[in-house]
Each structure stands twice: as C-alpha cells, then as structure tokens.
Design an enzyme around this catalytic site. Structure first.
Site, PDB file in Angstrom:
ATOM      1  N   GLU A 144       0.941  -1.238  -0.005  1.00 46.65           N
ATOM      2  CA  GLU A 144       0.137   0.053   0.018  1.00 46.65           C
ATOM      3  C   GLU A 144       0.932   1.376  -0.029  1.00 46.65           C
ATOM      4  O   GLU A 144       0.549   2.325  -0.434  1.00 46.65           O
ATOM      5  CB  GLU A 144      -0.922   0.050   1.230  1.00 46.65           C
ATOM      6  CG  GLU A 144      -1.979  -1.068   1.070  1.00 46.65           C
ATOM      7  CD  GLU A 144      -2.998  -0.701  -0.030  1.00 46.65           C
ATOM      8  OE1 GLU A 144      -2.561  -0.735  -1.164  1.00 46.65           O
ATOM      9  OE2 GLU A 144      -4.240  -0.565   0.356  1.00 46.65           O
ATOM     10  N   THR A 196      -5.667   9.375  -6.210  1.00 49.52           N
ATOM     11  CA  THR A 196      -5.732   9.032  -4.682  1.00 49.52           C
ATOM     12  C   THR A 196      -5.014  10.395  -4.118  1.00 49.52           C
ATOM     13  O   THR A 196      -5.402  10.778  -3.231  1.00 49.52           O
ATOM     14  CB  THR A 196      -4.962   7.945  -4.258  1.00 49.52           C
ATOM     15  OG1 THR A 196      -5.476   6.967  -5.169  1.00 49.52           O
ATOM     16  CG2 THR A 196      -5.070   7.522  -2.760  1.00 49.52           C
TER      17      THR A 196
HETATM   18  P1  ADP Z   1      -7.120   0.873  -5.840  1.00 52.20           P
HETATM   19  O1  ADP Z   1      -7.862   1.693  -4.809  1.00 52.20           O
HETATM   20  O2  ADP Z   1      -8.190   0.311  -6.878  1.00 52.20           O
HETATM   21  O3  ADP Z   1      -6.352  -0.309  -5.068  1.00 52.20           O
HETATM   22  P2  ADP Z   1      -5.018   2.740  -6.075  1.00 52.20           P
HETATM   23  O4  ADP Z   1      -4.705   3.705  -6.710  1.00 52.20           O
HETATM   24  O5  ADP Z   1      -4.729   2.452  -4.472  1.00 52.20           O
HETATM   25  O6  ADP Z   1      -6.217   1.867  -6.424  1.00 52.20           O
HETATM   26  O7  ADP Z   1      -3.690   1.692  -6.417  1.00 52.20           O
HETATM   27  C1  ADP Z   1      -3.543   1.224  -7.924  1.00 52.20           C
HETATM   28  C2  ADP Z   1      -2.178   1.894  -8.236  1.00 52.20           C
HETATM   29  O8  ADP Z   1      -1.259   1.090  -7.754  1.00 52.20           O
HETATM   30  C3  ADP Z   1      -1.818   1.978  -9.579  1.00 52.20           C
HETATM   31  O9  ADP Z   1      -1.075   3.163  -9.844  1.00 52.20           O
HETATM   32  C4  ADP Z   1      -1.370   0.703 -10.359  1.00 52.20           C
HETATM   33  O10 ADP Z   1      -0.542   1.085 -11.051  1.00 52.20           O
HETATM   34  C5  ADP Z   1      -0.174   0.227  -8.977  1.00 52.20           C
HETATM   35  N1  ADP Z   1       0.012  -1.018  -8.770  1.00 52.20           N
HETATM   36  C6  ADP Z   1       1.226  -1.485  -8.749  1.00 52.20           C
HETATM   37  N2  ADP Z   1       0.911  -2.962  -8.629  1.00 52.20           N
HETATM   38  C7  ADP Z   1      -0.247  -3.254  -8.589  1.00 52.20           C
HETATM   39  C8  ADP Z   1      -0.959  -4.451  -8.543  1.00 52.20           C
HETATM   40  N3  ADP Z   1      -0.431  -5.635  -8.394  1.00 52.20           N
HETATM   41  N4  ADP Z   1      -2.369  -4.239  -8.669  1.00 52.20           N
HETATM   42  C9  ADP Z   1      -3.030  -3.052  -8.622  1.00 52.20           C
HETATM   43  N5  ADP Z   1      -2.381  -2.050  -8.724  1.00 52.20           N
HETATM   44  C10 ADP Z   1      -1.065  -2.032  -8.622  1.00 52.20           C
END
Ligand code: ADP
Length: 321
Positions: A144, A196
């Site tokens: 995270e 975010t």
């Molecule tokens: P969500 O709330 O859907 O998890 P976030 O914005 O917190 O969305 O996270 C998505 C971000 O994390 C994107 O920038 C994505 O490229 C990055 N990311 C890296 N690895 C992963 C992964 N395995 N799964 C999802 N997002 C990823």
C-alpha cells in the site's frame, strides 16, 4: 501463546507444498464515517493469484490480464510485499507470482490491496505459516505504501480477515475484526479517474468540534449496528459530515445517486476508498438490484461508462482455492 492464525498455518509444513492458489477479494475502505479506520471485504470482484516458492532470492511476476501493471518487483505491490518477505527470510527463498487481476487498478475497490494481501497470505502459507496475523498485515502494508505513498490497513485488514475490520491504530498495529451482518452491497465504478493524491490533498486539515462529535456518534452507531444486526441503526449511522462533503465533488452524480438509491430502499453508503467507486448497503438482493438500476441510469444519462457489482460482504478474506 501462539496466535490462532499461526496455529492454523503451522499445520501446513513447508514440505507439503511449494505452490498455492489464492482468491483475494476487493474491499471498500473509508466506510462512510469510518475514514481511514473501517473497511469491509466484498465477495466480488476478486483477483486470483498463483504463488510458487523458488530456490533463489528473486521475485518473478507474470501478469495474466490486460491492465499492463509493472512486472518489475519494485514497482508492483505484490513484488514489494514479496521482496520484504524475502529480506525477512535472510534471502533464503524467492517467489514466482502469477496475477489474474479482475479488480481494476485505481477503481477504489482495493485493487492494490488485493495483490498485496494475496501475496502476503500466500507466501506465509508456503513458508509454513511462520508469521502472525499482524506480521502478514505489516508485510502487505508495504504494498500500500507503494500504491498510495502511505502505509494504511483499511483495505489490507478486511482483505486478509474478511468481514468488517476496525483499524484502531497503525502505530502500534491494532486491528479488530467486527462481526458483519448479512448485507448486500452494490458498487458502481464510473470510468473516470480520481487520483488518490488529489482526493487526499483536497481534504481540510482541521474539523469543527460539532462535526467531530457528530462523526464519533455515527462511528459508534455504525459499529454497534454491525454488532447488533440493527439495520436501522446502520442506516442512520451511514453519514459522513467530514470527508464526503469535500471528496464527493470529484465524483459526478454522487448526490443524485445517493438520494435515489436511498429512495429505492438502500440503507445508505458512500464513496468506496478514495473513489471513484460508490457503494450502497441493502438488506435484500431485490433492493440491491434496484440500487444497481438507479446507479446505471444516472451514469448512462451522464454519458459515463460504468461497471456495477451486486454482491455480499465477504466473510473469509483471502482464501486458498
Ligand atoms: P485501488 O484503490 O483500486 O487499489 P490505488 O490507486 O490505491 O487503487 O492503486 C492502484 C495503483 O497501484 C496504480 O497506480 C497501479 O499501477 C499500482 N499498482 C502496482 N502494482 C499493482 C498491483 N499488483 N495491483 C494493482 N495496482 C498496482
């Protein structure tokens, strides 16, 4: 005394298996009045992850989806989590992970948390359950940190434990599993981008005491409603007077959706995570489907492409399949 979580995992010895498949659920964080402290797991959507132990201290990532997520371990949340586990194991092991992602990244339904939590739980199983529940959560929180810049657990904890989780504190980690009612959840993901970082930046740094008091009342009411299965109390407490009035500006149609969904019988709901998804809780599938129709009508009229899910609260968390 060992934690129940580790007793369960310790029953699997390292020689039993060197590969495993897990199902890792989507989650709704920032549960209305519970900004940063309450999250809930969903039965849909979910990711599937296949993990394999390697003899070398490396992480190999294979993505089986169309999201073009990075395969460099340092840039993928699953990779970061596994690297932190390898470091703790003194570089004596490594992992291959195949990710079948169904939770769209950036949707606000815990896409990054599903990868992070799935990787941490699966790796712990492969290692014979040597880490406690809280250590697994801590490993997953490293993912995270990569995705959003901060180590938060309001997606990670419910993803791992299932149900509703209270994150009473991050330092020190204090997670409380709350028995969750059999409610239906309707989620709409409008295909717009809410960063975010923007969603965090627009928040006010100070709150009025009268708003804080109202919010405390709602949080206590919501948790008590979950514990007592008191749907009316849950409905009355699904109110956020601090974050939602600011963040909802980033989500077109938000106020209309909320009003019409409640008119259709939903108990209430709000922004999922930092958006753009919006969720609503309902006592029956019929109401949850009527809620879905309302959500679709609003976004179709606004000309915004959208995905919807009618699902229930997931009570198992990351699951071996
Ligand atoms: P969500 O709330 O859907 O998890 P976030 O914005 O917190 O969305 O996270 C998505 C971000 O994390 C994107 O920038 C994505 O490229 C990055 N990311 C890296 N690895 C992963 C992964 N395995 N799964 C999802 N997002 C990823």
């Amino acid at each position: 005394m060992p934690h129940a979580f580790s007793i369960y995992f310790n029953s699997i010895t390292r020689s039993d298996l060197n590969k495993i498949t897990v199902k890792s659920p989507g989650t709704v964080a920032n549960l209305v009045c519970g900004f940063d402290i309450l999250g809930m797991a969903l039965n849909e959507p979910y990711d599937i992850m296949h993990l394999k132990l390697l003899n070398e201290p490396i992480v190999v990532i294979i993505n089986k989806d169309d999201f073009n997520l990075p395969t460099e371990p340092e840039k993928n949340v699953a990779g970061v989590v596994l690297l932190s586990i390898i470091e703790r194991m003194n570089h004596k092991t490594g992992f291959e992970v195949v990710i079948e992602k169904h939770i769209k990244p950036g949707s606000g339904i815990g896409s990054s948390a599903a990868s992070a939590a799935g990787a941490a739980v699966a790796a712990n199983h492969l290692l014979g359950g040597i880490f406690s529940r809280d250590e697994v959560v801590q490993f997953a929180m490293n993912g995270e940190k990569l995705a959003s810049g901060v180590k938060h657990a309001d997606n990670i904890a419910p993803c791992i434990l299932g149900g509703v989780s209270l994150i009473r504190s991050i330092h020190p980690l204090d997670i409380v599993a709350i028995p969750s009612p059999d409610l239906f959840v309707t989620v709409v993901h409008p295909q717009i981008e809410v960063r975010t970082s923007d969603a965090r930046q627009i928040l006010k740094k100070q709150v009025l005491l009268k708003d804080a008091i109202r919010q405390w009342g709602n949080i206590a009411g919501l948790v008590t409603g979950f514990l007592k299965n008191d749907y009316e109390l849950i409905g009355r407490s699904l109110e956020d007077v601090i974050i939602e009035p600011v963040r909802s500006i980033l989500i077109p149609g938000f106020d209309e959706i909320k009003r019409k969904c409640k008119d259709a019988g939903a108990l209430g709901g709000g922004i999922s995570g930092s958006g753009p998804s919006v969720f609503m809780l309902s006592v029956s599938e019929t109401i949850a489907k009527a809620t879905e129709t309302v959500m679709k009508e609003v976004y179709d009229r606004l000309g915004i492409e959208n995905n919807t899910y009618v699902t229930t609260i997931n009570k198992k968390g990351v699951e071996i399949i």
